[in-house]
Design an enzyme around this catalytic site. Structure first.
Site, PDB file in Angstrom:
ATOM      1  N   GLY A  79       0.822  -1.214   0.000  1.00  0.00           N
ATOM      2  CA  GLY A  79       0.000   0.000   0.000  1.00  0.00           C
ATOM      3  C   GLY A  79       0.857   1.265   0.000  1.00  0.00           C
ATOM      4  O   GLY A  79       2.065   1.221   0.245  1.00  0.00           O
TER       5      GLY A  79
ATOM      6  N   ALA B 224      -6.632  -6.829   1.913  1.00  0.00           N
ATOM      7  CA  ALA B 224      -5.185  -7.027   2.056  1.00  0.00           C
ATOM      8  C   ALA B 224      -4.800  -8.458   1.689  1.00  0.00           C
ATOM      9  O   ALA B 224      -4.848  -9.340   2.530  1.00  0.00           O
ATOM     10  CB  ALA B 224      -4.776  -6.720   3.499  1.00  0.00           C
TER      11      ALA B 224
ATOM     12  N   TYR C 252      -3.061 -18.956  -5.353  1.00  0.00           N
ATOM     13  CA  TYR C 252      -3.741 -17.676  -5.121  1.00  0.00           C
ATOM     14  C   TYR C 252      -5.259 -17.874  -5.140  1.00  0.00           C
ATOM     15  O   TYR C 252      -5.965 -17.526  -4.180  1.00  0.00           O
ATOM     16  CB  TYR C 252      -3.322 -16.648  -6.183  1.00  0.00           C
TER      17      TYR C 252
ATOM     18  N   LYS D 155      -8.246 -17.822  -1.893  1.00  0.00           N
ATOM     19  CA  LYS D 155      -9.481 -17.009  -1.906  1.00  0.00           C
ATOM     20  C   LYS D 155     -10.698 -17.915  -1.732  1.00  0.00           C
ATOM     21  O   LYS D 155     -11.636 -17.585  -1.011  1.00  0.00           O
ATOM     22  CB  LYS D 155      -9.572 -16.228  -3.213  1.00  0.00           C
TER      23      LYS D 155
ATOM     24  N   LEU E  15      -2.194  -5.469 -17.669  1.00  0.00           N
ATOM     25  CA  LEU E  15      -2.128  -5.080 -19.073  1.00  0.00           C
ATOM     26  C   LEU E  15      -2.267  -3.570 -19.293  1.00  0.00           C
ATOM     27  O   LEU E  15      -1.452  -2.972 -20.015  1.00  0.00           O
ATOM     28  CB  LEU E  15      -3.226  -5.830 -19.852  1.00  0.00           C
TER      29      LEU E  15
ATOM     30  N   ARG F 223     -10.855 -10.597 -21.588  1.00  0.00           N
ATOM     31  CA  ARG F 223     -11.064 -10.322 -20.168  1.00  0.00           C
ATOM     32  C   ARG F 223     -12.160  -9.271 -20.015  1.00  0.00           C
ATOM     33  O   ARG F 223     -12.481  -8.556 -20.963  1.00  0.00           O
ATOM     34  CB  ARG F 223      -9.768  -9.788 -19.519  1.00  0.00           C
TER      35      ARG F 223
ATOM     36  N   ARG G  20       1.200 -16.917 -21.433  1.00  0.00           N
ATOM     37  CA  ARG G  20       1.605 -16.889 -20.027  1.00  0.00           C
ATOM     38  C   ARG G  20       0.921 -18.076 -19.336  1.00  0.00           C
ATOM     39  O   ARG G  20      -0.275 -18.292 -19.530  1.00  0.00           O
ATOM     40  CB  ARG G  20       1.142 -15.563 -19.399  1.00  0.00           C
TER      41      ARG G  20
END
Ligand code: UDP
Length: 332
Positions: free
Chosen positions: A36, A74, A141, A145, A190, A221, A282
């Site tokens: 941050g 966070a 990741y 979540k 991007l 996207r 990717r």
């Protein structure tokens, strides 16, 4: 409402803080300033530097500021890094959220807004993506979540805690006055990278693959303006009054854009060329990800105000022009 915004000095958190103020709420920021920026939070907002691992500190803060709702932004969010160092992600994204929920229980705070991700779905079976699609994340990741979403459901049932988890698609753009915006280090997204390439701050952009099964071969996207995203978080507050409410929403515009379309749009908005080359794919990039955000629209009375990718990019361009070095810019 008194709202604790954890990660309030980050990209999404800082925009939420401003939206909260505009809607007449009182945001309080907690940020450890690992990613941050102190300058992203206005001086008139109560700011605490601290870590969720320090439970006594968090309990004290919740009580002292009479917090009624906690918003949690966070998290670490680099997919590649999560594959290389999963424990860093389980620690920060899952363990620290567990400590946070424990602190909330201790302080008697039971309304929670969580930033989740479309990466919790993995490679989706259908497009556009509704909330009920199976969630099969393909990296740590997305898994962390999803794990928090699962933990929240259990907390809603067991303790009557109420929560909303928003699965973000691609957050983009900046505040319309250009005063706060996106400043990641490292930057991997991007739109900022295309703008930097146009400005000559980077040599050229690499397009990650043009052999996907999409109309122009590049990935699709769903880019949603950051303020639209934040407004949904506030629109859910009324629903959190119901004890045990367990709410999930996909947040996007529903209109996909390809990588090449973004490059063209950046060129139109800036009037500059975006030098680019086609590179390999990717790892971990699904060909297309776009939301059906009908549920959020129906249930929250929310609608994205920005439906045009050029208008979204124009806000990012304003921020980047005014802040060539992000929050490190002398112009501030
Ligand atoms: N992308 C790209 N070159 C870059 C960065 C991103 O071609 O330097 C592509 C990426 O493969 C994806 C899209 O742009 O299809 C959006 O990527 P970003 O990292 O901004 O967000 P993500 O969709 O990964 O959350």
């Amino acid at each position: 409402m008194n709202v604790l915004v954890i990660g309030g000095a980050g990209y999404i958190g800082s925009h939420c803080v401003r939206q909260l103020q505009e809607a007449g709420h009182r945001p309080v920021v907690l940020d450890n300033l690992v990613f941050g920026h102190r300058k992203a939070v206005a001086p008139d907002v109560s700011f605490y530097e601290g870590d969720l691992g320090d439970r006594a500190f968090v309990v004290d803060l919740l009580r002292k500021e009479s917090i009624e709702i906690v918003m949690h932004f966070a998290a670490f969010a680099y997919v590649g890094e999560s594959v290389e160092d999963p424990l860093k992600y389980y620690d920060n994204n899952l363990a620290r959220t567990t400590y946070l929920l424990m602190a909330m229980r201790e302080a008697g705070v039971n309304r929670f807004v969580f930033s989740s991700t479309c990466a919790s779905f993995g490679i989706p079976e259908r497009m556009p993506m509704t909330e009920d699609l199976p969630q099969k994340p393909i990296n740590p990741y997305g898994q962390t979540k999803l794990d928090v979403e699962t933990m929240l459901k259990a907390c809603a049932e067991a303790y009557g805690m109420s929560f909303a988890a928003f699965r973000y698609f691609n957050a983009a753009g900046a505040a319309e006055d250009g005063r706060i915006g996106e400043d990641h280090n490292p930057e991997t997204h991007l739109i900022p990278l295309a703008i930097w390439a146009a400005q000559g701050k980077r040599d050229q952009l690499t397009v990650f693959g043009d052999d996907y099964p999409t109309p122009d071969g590049t990935c699709l996207r769903d880019y949603i303006h950051i303020d639209d995203l934040c407004r949904a978080h506030i629109a859910v507050f009324d629903k959190l009054k119901t004890p045990g409410a367990a709410l999930f929403y996909n947040l996007g515009t529903g209109t996909p854009a390809s990588v090449l379309e973004i490059i063209n749009a950046v060129e139109r908005v800036t009037g500059l060329k975006v030098p680019y080359r086609i590179g390999p794919r990717r790892a971990g990039d699904p060909p297309a990800l776009y939301a059906d955000s009908g549920k959020a629209q129906r249930e929250l009375g929310w609608k994205p105000r920005f439906n045009d990718i050029e208008a979204i990019i124009a806000t990012a361009w304003k921020w980047h022009q005014a802040h060539p070095d992000g929050y490190g810019s002398k112009l501030d």
